[in-house]
Design an enzyme around this catalytic site. Structure first.
Site, PDB file in Angstrom:
ATOM      1  N   GLY A   1       0.856  -1.387  -0.017  1.00 27.15           N
ATOM      2  CA  GLY A   1       0.078  -0.019  -0.209  1.00 27.15           C
ATOM      3  C   GLY A   1       0.917   1.314  -0.088  1.00 27.15           C
ATOM      4  O   GLY A   1       2.014   1.320  -0.601  1.00 27.15           O
ATOM      5  N   HIS A   2       0.406   2.252   0.711  1.00 26.07           N
ATOM      6  CA  HIS A   2       0.663   3.647   0.559  1.00 26.07           C
ATOM      7  C   HIS A   2       2.259   3.657   1.152  1.00 26.07           C
ATOM      8  O   HIS A   2       3.209   4.294   0.877  1.00 26.07           O
ATOM      9  CB  HIS A   2      -0.199   4.818   1.320  1.00 26.07           C
ATOM     10  N   PHE A   3       2.327   3.045   2.516  1.00 23.45           N
ATOM     11  CA  PHE A   3       3.638   3.049   3.227  1.00 23.45           C
ATOM     12  C   PHE A   3       4.136   1.660   3.091  1.00 23.45           C
ATOM     13  O   PHE A   3       4.358   0.820   3.790  1.00 23.45           O
ATOM     14  CB  PHE A   3       3.165   3.363   4.719  1.00 23.45           C
TER      15      PHE A   3
END
Length: 287
Positions: A264-266
Site C-alpha cells: 500500500g501507501h507506506f
C-alpha cells in the site's frame, strides 16, 4: 551495523530534527517523507543503505520532531517547505544528492530538483506522484473541492483525514497482511498531527496541494532534458497514489526502472525486504 544519529539543527529560527547515518564522504541520499508521518518512516530503511551511502532524513516543518509553528507564524505551502529543506541541506554541507520521495516528499523533492537540477543525481519515487494519472479519484475529490472553494463545508469534509482512523487506513489499506504493520506507526503520527494548532497547518497544505499539479509540466521537461535516473518502486494497491503514477514516468524519464509491489501507501512497513535491495542496486549503479 552502522549507527543512526538523531540530531537537531536550527534553520532560520526553526529547529529541524533529522536522522543521519553513513560516511559523509559517501554519495548522499536524502529521504523525504510524506503526510502524516516523519523521518520515523525511514527508521528501518536507513540502516539498509548507510553502509554504502550517506543518508539524511529530515522531518519537515510541522511534522515529526521538527518545530511546528502555528499557521499564523509560518506560511505552510510546499514552496515554503522546499525552500526550508534546501536551506537545511546547505547547512549540512550537502551539495549533491539522490532523493527518495514519498507522498508530500515528492513535491518538495521536485522543487529541489527544478531549483538546481545539477544537485540531484538520482530520483527514487515510492508512491510519490509526478503525473495526474496517479491520483485515485475518490480520495482526492475533497482536496480539490477545498482548494477551489475553502469554506466551513469543504473543510469539514477533510477534517476526518486528520484523525487516527484515517491515518491507520493509510498504513494498512492494500497491505496483503495488515498484521505486519505495527500500530506504533499510525499512533505515533496521529499524536503528532493532533498537537494544538497543527490542524490549521495541515489544512493549509491540503489547500496548497493543487500547486503541485501546476508544477508537473516543468517537472516533465526536467525529467526529459536532464535524463536523471528514475526508480519508481510503488505500492500497487495504494488508493491515494495509484500505480498509474509509477507507469507514467515512462513518458518523460530516460529508461526509468519501475517496480509495482504488493503493498500500500507506506510500502516500507510491509515490503522493506523487497524495496531495500532494489534501491541499493539502483543507487550503486548511478552514484
Amino acid at each position: 551495523m552502522v549507527s543512526t544519529y538523531h540530531r537537531f539543527v536550527d534553520i532560520e529560527g526553526l529547529r529541524v530534527f533529522y536522522r543521519e547515518a553513513g560516511d559523509p564522504e559517501a554519495p548522499t541520499v536524502v529521504l523525504l517523507h510524506g503526510y502524516p508521518t516523519s523521518s520515523f518512516m525511514f527508521r528501518h530503511l536507513i540502516p539498509e543503505l548507510a553502509d554504502e551511502f550517506h543518508v539524511v532524513a529530515p522531518d519537515h516543518i510541522g511534522f515529526g520532531l521538527s518545530d511546528a509553528p502555528s499557521a499564523d507564524e509560518f506560511g505552510y505551502t510546499f514552496d515554503a517547505l522546499a525552500a526550508h529543506t534546501a536551506k537545511f541541506l546547505d547547512a549540512l554541507g550537502v551539495d549533491t544528492f539522490a532523493i527518495y520521495v514519498q507522498d508530500y516528499g515528492a513535491p518538495i523533492g521536485w522543487r529541489l530538483a527544478l531549483a538546481d537540477p545539477d544537485r540531484v543525481w538520482a530520483v527514487v519515487s515510492q508512491n510519490g506522484n509526478a503525473y495526474e494519472e496517479g491520483f485515485v479519484e475518490g480520495f482526492w475529490s475533497d482536496v480539490w473541492a477545498y482548494a477551489a472553494e475553502p469554506s466551513a463545508e469543504t473543510e469539514a469534509a477533510l477534517r476526518p483525514a486528520l484523525g487516527e482512523e484515517a491515518i491507520r487506513w493509510q498504513y494498512t489499506h492494500g497491505v496483503p497482511d495488515p498484521a505486519v504493520v505495527s500500530p506504533d506507526t499510525w499512533r505515533h503520527d496521529a499524536a503528532l498531527v493532533a498537537r494544538p494548532g497543527n490542524d490549521r497547518a495541515q489544512l493549509a497544505l491540503f489547500r496548497d496541494y493543487v500547486t503541485n499539479v501546476r508544477l508537473y509540466p516543468a517537472l516533465h521537461e526536467y525529467l526529459r532534458d536532464s535524463r536523471v535516473p528514475v526508480l519508481a518502486v510503488w505500492g500497487a494497491n495504494d488508493e491515494i497514489f495509484g500505480p498509474a503514477g509509477a507507469e507514467a514516468f515512462r513518458r518523460h524519464a530516460h529508461d526509468p526502472e519501475i517496480h509495482l509491489l504488493d503493498g500500500g501507501h507506506f510500502l516500507l512497513e510491509s515490503a522493506l525486504d523487497e524495496v531495500a535491495p532494489v534501491m541499493r542496486r539502483f543507487l550503486a549503479r548511478h552514484s
